[in-house]
Design an enzyme around this catalytic site. Structure first.
Site, PDB file in Angstrom:
ATOM      1  N   LYS A  12       0.813  -1.215   0.000  1.00 40.57           N
ATOM      2  CA  LYS A  12       0.000   0.000   0.000  1.00 40.57           C
ATOM      3  C   LYS A  12       0.849   1.269   0.000  1.00 40.57           C
ATOM      4  CE  LYS A  12      -4.228  -2.005   1.833  1.00 40.57           C
ATOM      5  NZ  LYS A  12      -4.635  -2.523   0.549  1.00 40.57           N
ATOM      6  N   THR A  34      -9.940  -0.734  -4.437  1.00 41.93           N
ATOM      7  CA  THR A  34     -10.454  -1.466  -3.291  1.00 41.93           C
ATOM      8  C   THR A  34     -10.372  -0.535  -2.084  1.00 41.93           C
ATOM      9  OG1 THR A  34      -8.271  -2.475  -3.103  1.00 41.93           O
ATOM     10  CG2 THR A  34      -9.990  -3.788  -4.161  1.00 41.93           C
ATOM     11  N   SER A  54     -12.911  -3.801   0.586  1.00 44.04           N
ATOM     12  CA  SER A  54     -11.530  -4.298   0.608  1.00 44.04           C
ATOM     13  C   SER A  54     -11.484  -5.605  -0.148  1.00 44.04           C
ATOM     14  CB  SER A  54     -11.041  -4.601   1.975  1.00 44.04           C
ATOM     15  OG  SER A  54     -11.306  -4.077   2.923  1.00 44.04           O
ATOM     16  N   ASP A  60     -12.061  -7.217  -4.851  1.00 39.64           N
ATOM     17  CA  ASP A  60     -11.452  -7.751  -6.076  1.00 39.64           C
ATOM     18  C   ASP A  60     -12.538  -8.254  -7.024  1.00 39.64           C
ATOM     19  OD1 ASP A  60      -8.915  -7.284  -4.995  1.00 39.64           O
ATOM     20  OD2 ASP A  60      -8.764  -9.304  -4.182  1.00 39.64           O
TER      21      ASP A  60
END
EC number: 4.2.3.3
Length: 131
Positions: A12, A34, A54, A60
């Site tokens: 991240k 996300t 998330s 996804d």
């Protein structure tokens, strides 16, 4: 163009740095991400990002659904290949959809930089005609 940003937890910080470095290009496009990745990018850069769940909670898969509907033009997914992911089947499905629908995909910073330069040069404008 519509661009998805996804990053595993250990990647991240890299995604935030990448988004900051390419902010002038990203500002010209519509961003999706996300959950936590999108939040971190928005907070660090001020870029507008449409956020989904998330990854482990279905994000996804939400992005995969966009790919299947031809609603995305590029995916930048900074994966952590050294850590097992609880939602690995979802990750593999997303990568497979990028292949099935010929969506440009970068899974690390080096390939993402190549895509960003191609995007900036107009090399991906053919995507506009695939809608």
């Amino acid at each position: 163009m519509k661009i998805a940003l996804i990053a595993h937890d250990k990647k991240k910080d890299d995604m935030v740095s990448f988004a900051y470095a390419y902010k002038p290009i990203f500002e010209q496009h519509e961003l999706f991400a996300t959950g936590t990745t999108g939040l971190r990018v928005m907070e660090a850069t001020g870029l507008a990002v449409t956020r989904y769940q998330s990854g482990p909670l279905g994000g996804d898969q939400e992005i995969g659904a966009m790919i299947a509907k031809n609603a995305l033009d590029m995916v930048i997914f900074f994966r952590d290949p050294l850590t097992a992911q609880p939602h690995e089947p979802d990750v593999n499905a997303l990568l497979r959809l990028c292949d099935v629908y010929a969506i440009p995909l970068a899974t690390n910073m080096a390939s993402a930089e190549m895509l960003m330069h191609a995007l900036n040069r107009g090399d991906l404008d053919y995507r506009k005609f695939r809608k």
